[in-house]
Design an enzyme around this catalytic site. Structure first.
Site, PDB file in Angstrom:
ATOM      1  CB  CYS A 332      34.203  55.413  43.345  1.00 32.48           C
ATOM      2  SG  CYS A 332      34.500  54.147  42.115  1.00 32.48           S
ATOM      3  CE1 TYR A 360      49.369  76.246  48.616  1.00 31.29           C
ATOM      4  CE2 TYR A 360      49.154  77.525  46.606  1.00 31.29           C
ATOM      5  CZ  TYR A 360      49.526  77.431  47.924  1.00 31.29           C
ATOM      6  OH  TYR A 360      50.071  78.525  48.561  1.00 31.29           O
TER       7      TYR A 360
HETATM    8  N1  LLP Z   1      51.941  83.298  53.037  1.00 29.75           N
HETATM    9  C1  LLP Z   1      50.983  82.780  53.822  1.00 29.75           C
HETATM   10  C2  LLP Z   1      50.963  83.139  55.233  1.00 29.75           C
HETATM   11  C3  LLP Z   1      50.005  81.920  53.275  1.00 29.75           C
HETATM   12  O1  LLP Z   1      49.050  81.434  54.056  1.00 29.75           O
HETATM   13  C4  LLP Z   1      50.063  81.581  51.902  1.00 29.75           C
HETATM   14  C5  LLP Z   1      49.094  80.658  51.316  1.00 29.75           C
HETATM   15  C6  LLP Z   1      51.099  82.127  51.121  1.00 29.75           C
HETATM   16  C7  LLP Z   1      52.020  82.991  51.725  1.00 29.75           C
HETATM   17  C8  LLP Z   1      51.256  81.822  49.653  1.00 29.75           C
HETATM   18  O2  LLP Z   1      50.142  82.209  48.913  1.00 29.75           O
HETATM   19  P1  LLP Z   1      50.238  82.116  47.297  1.00 29.75           P
HETATM   20  O3  LLP Z   1      51.346  83.065  46.856  1.00 29.75           O
HETATM   21  O4  LLP Z   1      50.576  80.720  46.964  1.00 29.75           O
HETATM   22  O5  LLP Z   1      48.894  82.519  46.802  1.00 29.75           O
HETATM   23  N2  LLP Z   1      45.401  75.576  48.299  1.00 29.75           N
HETATM   24  C9  LLP Z   1      44.926  76.831  47.781  1.00 29.75           C
HETATM   25  C10 LLP Z   1      45.806  77.994  48.176  1.00 29.75           C
HETATM   26  C11 LLP Z   1      45.951  78.119  49.684  1.00 29.75           C
HETATM   27  C12 LLP Z   1      46.909  79.202  50.075  1.00 29.75           C
HETATM   28  C13 LLP Z   1      47.231  79.117  51.539  1.00 29.75           C
HETATM   29  N3  LLP Z   1      48.153  80.110  51.985  1.00 29.75           N
HETATM   30  C14 LLP Z   1      44.833  76.719  46.247  1.00 29.75           C
HETATM   31  O6  LLP Z   1      45.160  75.674  45.705  1.00 29.75           O
HETATM   32  O7  LLP Z   1      44.396  77.670  45.605  1.00 29.75           O
END
Ligand code: LLP
Length: 402
Positions: A332, A360
């Site tokens: 909503c 995510y």
């Molecule tokens: N290492 C650290 C210290 C991080 O903060 C993150 C993600 C990763 C690795 C992994 O990043 P990746 O490979 O997944 O891009 N919720 C958001 C993404 C937030 C990422 C936070 N930190 C989304 O749905 O796009």
């Protein structure tokens, strides 16, 4: 955009487990992991899956079974990792803004820790001195990532110890005789430029001489995967080659003595996951029909939170004539998944498949509008297995004082 599993299998899962349901394809995770292992075989590399992307314990166990390590962003993720059977030395805890007692707890488990503030580093030094090798997260002042909400290495970011505070950092390390084993940085998520990783490495190379006990350079995660059919995955082979070259050209950095660590989240699980939904209602609306599905921003918040594109396919009618649809949730408030999207003709009751939902997706889901969180299913060796039950009435009342 091809899904890694056949439509018939998704339809069967919808029938057996109901919708909405998150579906994860184990072998796709493995394919992604192997791509990384091959791309970085030119260096001594260790991968830690950033489990904040998806923490279902069955997924964690699968990730362990393929030889990958794990990176955690809260003490509870550390506990989940240990519960899933990871050995402490293969667990990394990279946090932000946490109370010092979480760091003490992590140390009591014997896991690797990256500290991201001078304040906590000083407390760490006073308590552990030289006894516990530790990592420090540096803020390199590099702007990177798909959008500002997921950029973490720039000069206004809350993450890490700003690189310009090196003198203060050195003072704390020296005064407390801290054993710095790792220099860490993570500049953002959905990074598509190879250069960002090379630049990051160069920042760490500059700092290297100040930390003689260094063994690890940790470049974080952030490898881009394609969300839109026109997008490409970041070239991980080029990153591997670029980093090797940077090592070779550096007068003192030796890739045989320094291990390189990465913390991929999306790269491993994003494309392996799907959100399978069903169409509740169709509404005519000036040429763009609204298709209302039985999920919403409570289950997949990325489109509303980051304006993220998630590919959608009508798996119930893949040969239907293409038409324009606005795909919306049942919450909503405005929760639009797609504004104006060409889909094969959609009928009420059809199953719509949302792609790139492994990272995510479930992890950021909520009970908004008092809806249940969806079920999760893992497909492995061809078979589909329920790995989280759909919530039910009692779950909504569980912690309420009645
Ligand atoms: N290492 C650290 C210290 C991080 O903060 C993150 C993600 C990763 C690795 C992994 O990043 P990746 O490979 O997944 O891009 N919720 C958001 C993404 C937030 C990422 C936070 N930190 C989304 O749905 O796009």
């Amino acid at each position: 955009m091809q899904s890694s599993l056949p439509n018939e299998q998704f339809l069967q899962i919808a029938k057996e487990f109901g919708t909405p349901v998150y579906v994860y394809h184990a072998e796709k995770i493995k394919t992604q992991y192997e791509k990384l292992v091959n791309a970085f075989s030119v260096l001594d590399t260790k991968f830690f899956y950033a489990c904040k992307a998806l923490t279902n314990i069955n997924v964690l166990r699968y990730i362990k079974s393929i030889g990958c390590n794990i990176d955690c962003s809260s003490i509870n993720e550390v506990k989940l990792a240990l519960h899933a059977g990871f050995e402490p030395r293969n667990v990394l805890y990279t946090s932000n803004g946490i109370a010092f007692d979480e760091i003490e707890e992590a140390v009591s488990y014997g896991v690797n820790v990256n500290i991201d503030s001078l304040s906590n580093l000083e407390k760490f030094g006073k308590k552990f001195g030289h006894n516990y090798p530790v990592g420090i997260r540096i803020r390199p002042n590099i702007m990177a990532g798909g959008n500002i909400k997921i950029s973490t290495g720039h000069s206004k970011s809350k993450f890490g110890i700003p690189v310009e505070q090196l003198d203060e950092l050195k003072r704390i390390v020296k005064e407390n005789n801290i054993h710095i084993r790792t220099l860490h940085l993570h500049t953002g998520s959905e990074i598509k430029e190879v250069d960002v990783f090379i630049k990051g490495m160069e920042v760490l190379f500059e700092l290297m001489p100040h930390f003689p006990e260094l063994e690890v350079l940790d470049l974080g995660g952030g490898f881009k995967v394609p969300y839109h059919p026109h997008e490409k995955e970041i070239d991980v082979v080029a990153i591997g080659a670029g980093l090797k070259k940077a090592f070779d050209e550096h007068p003192t950095a030796d890739h045989k003595k320094l291990q390189v660590w990465f913390e991929p989240g999306k790269f491993l699980v994003c494309e392996a996951g799907y959100l399978l939904t069903q169409v509740n209602v169709l509404k005519a609306n000036n040429g763009v029909t609204i298709a209302g599905v039985n999920t919403g921003l409570n289950h997949l918040i990325r489109p509303m939170m980051y304006d993220a594109y998630h590919h959608i396919t009508n798996i119930s009618n893949p040969a239907g004539a293409e038409q324009h649809y606005m795909v919306t949730g049942y919450i909503c408030e405005t929760d639009t998944f797609a504004d104006d999207r060409l889909l094969n003709e959609v009928r009420e009751g059809d199953c719509l498949l949302f792609h790139n939902a492994g990272a995510y997706g479930f992890e950021m889901s909520s009970n908004y509008n008092s809806r249940y969180k969806p079920a999760e299913v893992l497909v492995k060796d061809g078979g589909a297995q329920l790995i989280r039950k759909r919530e039910e009435w009692d779950d909504l009342l569980k912690n309420q004082v009645i």
